[in-house]
Enzyme design. Structure first.
Site, PDB file in Angstrom:
ATOM      1  N   LYS A 151      34.670  43.846  45.380  1.00 34.33           N
ATOM      2  CA  LYS A 151      35.957  43.498  45.995  1.00 34.33           C
ATOM      3  C   LYS A 151      37.114  43.892  45.072  1.00 34.33           C
ATOM      4  O   LYS A 151      38.176  44.290  45.541  1.00 34.33           O
ATOM      5  CB  LYS A 151      36.013  41.996  46.322  1.00 34.33           C
TER       6      LYS A 151
ATOM      7  N   LYS B  92      39.557  46.360  47.035  1.00 30.57           N
ATOM      8  CA  LYS B  92      40.880  45.848  47.412  1.00 30.57           C
ATOM      9  C   LYS B  92      41.949  46.247  46.397  1.00 30.57           C
ATOM     10  O   LYS B  92      43.116  45.897  46.547  1.00 30.57           O
ATOM     11  CB  LYS B  92      40.840  44.328  47.591  1.00 30.57           C
TER      12      LYS B  92
ATOM     13  N   ASP C 105      38.077  36.582  58.913  1.00 30.70           N
ATOM     14  CA  ASP C 105      37.941  38.044  58.950  1.00 30.70           C
ATOM     15  C   ASP C 105      38.011  38.569  60.378  1.00 30.70           C
ATOM     16  O   ASP C 105      38.347  39.723  60.608  1.00 30.70           O
ATOM     17  CB  ASP C 105      36.609  38.460  58.319  1.00 30.70           C
TER      18      ASP C 105
ATOM     19  N   LYS D  73      42.067  26.082  79.021  1.00 36.31           N
ATOM     20  CA  LYS D  73      40.826  25.599  78.407  1.00 36.31           C
ATOM     21  C   LYS D  73      39.614  26.267  79.071  1.00 36.31           C
ATOM     22  O   LYS D  73      39.553  26.341  80.303  1.00 36.31           O
ATOM     23  CB  LYS D  73      40.735  24.081  78.564  1.00 36.31           C
TER      24      LYS D  73
ATOM     25  N   PHE E  55      40.098  35.814  45.501  1.00 41.66           N
ATOM     26  CA  PHE E  55      38.910  34.995  45.297  1.00 41.66           C
ATOM     27  C   PHE E  55      37.781  35.665  46.068  1.00 41.66           C
ATOM     28  O   PHE E  55      38.037  36.385  47.042  1.00 41.66           O
ATOM     29  CB  PHE E  55      39.120  33.574  45.821  1.00 41.66           C
TER      30      PHE E  55
ATOM     31  N   ASN F 193      37.213  27.528  59.213  1.00 37.93           N
ATOM     32  CA  ASN F 193      36.197  27.452  58.158  1.00 37.93           C
ATOM     33  C   ASN F 193      36.392  26.176  57.351  1.00 37.93           C
ATOM     34  O   ASN F 193      37.293  25.391  57.638  1.00 37.93           O
ATOM     35  CB  ASN F 193      36.241  28.704  57.277  1.00 37.93           C
TER      36      ASN F 193
HETATM   37  O1  PMT Z   1      39.846  25.232  49.821  1.00 32.62           O
HETATM   38  P1  PMT Z   1      38.666  24.631  49.083  1.00 32.62           P
HETATM   39  O2  PMT Z   1      37.878  23.672  49.919  1.00 32.62           O
HETATM   40  O3  PMT Z   1      39.083  24.066  47.754  1.00 32.62           O
HETATM   41  O4  PMT Z   1      37.661  25.816  48.768  1.00 32.62           O
HETATM   42  C1  PMT Z   1      38.013  26.850  47.903  1.00 32.62           C
HETATM   43  C2  PMT Z   1      37.532  28.234  48.384  1.00 32.62           C
HETATM   44  C3  PMT Z   1      36.020  28.281  48.392  1.00 32.62           C
HETATM   45  C4  PMT Z   1      38.086  28.511  49.792  1.00 32.62           C
HETATM   46  C5  PMT Z   1      38.146  29.281  47.375  1.00 32.62           C
HETATM   47  O5  PMT Z   1      37.681  29.023  46.097  1.00 32.62           O
HETATM   48  C6  PMT Z   1      37.814  30.699  47.782  1.00 32.62           C
HETATM   49  O6  PMT Z   1      36.761  31.236  47.483  1.00 32.62           O
HETATM   50  N1  PMT Z   1      38.757  31.373  48.503  1.00 32.62           N
HETATM   51  C7  PMT Z   1      38.563  32.708  49.088  1.00 32.62           C
HETATM   52  C8  PMT Z   1      37.786  32.639  50.361  1.00 32.62           C
HETATM   53  C9  PMT Z   1      37.583  34.002  51.010  1.00 32.62           C
HETATM   54  O7  PMT Z   1      38.149  34.258  52.034  1.00 32.62           O
HETATM   55  O8  PMT Z   1      36.835  34.828  50.316  1.00 32.62           O
HETATM   56  P2  PMT Z   1      36.415  36.342  50.792  1.00 32.62           P
HETATM   57  O9  PMT Z   1      35.412  36.765  49.798  1.00 32.62           O
HETATM   58  O10 PMT Z   1      36.023  36.310  52.235  1.00 32.62           O
HETATM   59  O11 PMT Z   1      37.752  37.175  50.653  1.00 32.62           O
HETATM   60  C10 PMT Z   1      38.087  37.891  49.466  1.00 32.62           C
HETATM   61  C11 PMT Z   1      39.585  37.816  49.218  1.00 32.62           C
HETATM   62  O12 PMT Z   1      40.292  38.500  50.265  1.00 32.62           O
HETATM   63  C12 PMT Z   1      40.129  36.407  49.172  1.00 32.62           C
HETATM   64  O13 PMT Z   1      41.081  36.347  48.150  1.00 32.62           O
HETATM   65  C13 PMT Z   1      40.786  36.249  50.537  1.00 32.62           C
HETATM   66  O14 PMT Z   1      41.879  35.342  50.476  1.00 32.62           O
HETATM   67  C14 PMT Z   1      41.233  37.655  50.858  1.00 32.62           C
HETATM   68  N2  PMT Z   1      41.261  37.960  52.305  1.00 32.62           N
HETATM   69  C15 PMT Z   1      40.154  37.801  53.070  1.00 32.62           C
HETATM   70  C16 PMT Z   1      40.196  38.132  54.399  1.00 32.62           C
HETATM   71  C17 PMT Z   1      41.395  38.614  54.952  1.00 32.62           C
HETATM   72  N3  PMT Z   1      41.484  38.909  56.238  1.00 32.62           N
HETATM   73  N4  PMT Z   1      42.466  38.775  54.180  1.00 32.62           N
HETATM   74  C18 PMT Z   1      42.422  38.456  52.853  1.00 32.62           C
HETATM   75  O15 PMT Z   1      43.411  38.624  52.141  1.00 32.62           O
END
Ligand code: PMT
Length: 403
Positions: A336, A340, A275, A285, A322, A206
């Protein structure tokens, strides 16, 4: 123990920097002296070599010294650049981006904090040009050890004498082990993307650059915390004083975070974790011999949700996630927060061109059980400081309540 580059410039106080080097070593730090041409008129390199037990760096054009582009390699390995004494000349060069010798090039190349101990004649120190240069550097985050007042080598009495070596060493100590609201707290921060391999040459990833997470790690450190940064693949240079664990996949990130979470006071998940990952990565490959290809993907571990479940009932570590959303940002973040079972979600709109992924700025809404607070568009470093301050406040209120 830190690696300190000690820049020595051409001032009468240069002899005192020998004592500064010794003082830093007594605190357990490793010191590499970088002497300007003028500094060598006041003190010989042999003195610093004997004290520091390292070759003194004098020129980037010295024979045999450049196999590794020395100012770049030193710039990325030091924890602090200390300049003592800092003359009006070097202050002017640093402020204006002039890189005409090793020390001034090192300043431009390093991301380590910079501490300067100015020393010069009183009138020079008060001159508009010098004051302006000092202001420029201060605005850039350079710290200073104030010069002392008294008899100056030029015969004047006034302010401008190099600060005492003990005071310079104390200032270094304070910078390297900052005190702050998170002093003594262990903070784990995740940053960057994860990569899920499709085959040996391709992956699902991503757009995360790691800027947000790295800024949070740096801010947590500045607020006094012991920080572990679990980082997905990025080109970013780690903040100084932070332990970095490099990972690639969501599962590797999960293992690194879970292993440290039990000892942590706070876990901040700023990483953009995949995810879904390919059910099976091809060992070879994949060749384009079909018109269509269907990929089977499976869920990756949800690290934050796992931490939320694991701490159930204990409230430790404090959990901050986040939410990267493209619509109904705050409502999704609130979902969330409860799904979570975490303490804070920092929501950002990643559909914007001026915020979210990759860019230097962000606009976020901090969502907690207590309410919501929007931080307007600003640099990610500033957002990180605000978020860390909110976390420190939340942590403090927890401690007060549980007593
Ligand atoms: O890195 P940059 O370019 O500065 O950009 C910053 C950012 C946009 C990546 C950052 O600000 C941000 O939003 N990070 C979280 C991205 C994310 O995965 O969001 P989500 O809404 O899909 O996930 C929610 C939370 O669960 C997040 O804290 C994530 O880290 C966590 N998660 C998600 C999936 C997973 N399998 N395990 C997790 O722990």
């Amino acid at each position: 123990m830190a690696l300190v580059a000690l820049g020595v410039c051409g001032g009468i106080g240069a002899y005192k920097s020998v004592e500064v080097a010794r003082g830093l070593q007594k605190q357990g730090h490793d010191v590499i002296a970088v002497m300007t041409r003028a500094a060598r008129k006041f003190v010989g390199t042999v003195t610093f070599e004997a004290i520091t037990r390292h070759r003194v760096v004098t020129s980037q054009f010295e024979a045999g010294a450049n196999s590794d582009i020395e100012h770049i390699s030193l710039a990325s390995s030091i924890d602090l650049l200390l300049v003592a004494p800092a003359t009006a000349n070097v202050i002017g060069k640093f402020a204006n981006g002039i890189a005409d010798d090793f020390l001034s090039s090192l300043y431009l190349a390093t991301k380590a904090p910079v501490l300067m101990a100015p020393a010069m004649n009183t009138h020079m120190l008060e001159h508009d040009a010098v004051r302006r240069n000092l202001d420029v550097l201060a605005a850039r985050g350079v710290r200073f050890v104030e010069p002392g007042a008294g008899y100056l080598a030029c015969g004047w009495i006034g302010k401008g004498r190099l600060a005492e070596p003990g005071d310079i060493v104390s200032a270094v100590e304070q910078l390297l082990s900052p005190s702050g609201p998170l002093k003594g707290k262990r903070v784990v921060v995740t940053a960057g993307p994860t990569r899920e391999a499709l085959d040996p040459v391709r992956f699902i990833g991503n757009r995360s650059s790691g800027k947000m997470g790295y800024a949070l790690a740096e801010a947590a450190r500045r607020h006094g915390a012991d920080v572990v940064l679990v980082a997905g693949p990025t080109e970013r240079r780690p903040p100084s004083g932070v332990e970095v664990v490099h990972v690639s996949t969501a599962t590797e990130m999960r293992d690194a975070v879970v292993a440290r979470a039990a000892e942590a006071d706070v876990v901040i998940m700023a990483a953009a974790v995949a995810d879904y990952a390919p059910a099976e990565a091809s060992a070879q490959k994949i060749h384009k011999d079909r018109d269509e290809m269907i990929l089977k993907l499976v869920r990756t571990p949800d690290i934050l949700a796992e931490l939320g479940r694991a701490r159930a009932g204990s409230g430790r570590p404090l959990l901050v996630g986040f939410a990267a959303e493209t619509s109904d940002v705050v409502a999704q973040a609130r979902k969330k927060l409860s799904a979570k079972a975490v303490d804070m979600i920092v929501a950002n709109d990643v559909s914007r061109a001026d915020a979210g992924f990759e860019v230097d700025n962000n606009e976020v809404t901090i969502v907690t059980q207590q309410g919501e607070e929007t931080l307007p568009l600003q640099e990610k470093t500033a957002i990180a400081s605000h978020v860390i301050e909110r976390i420190a406040t939340l942590l403090k209120s927890r401690i007060t309540v549980s007593r």
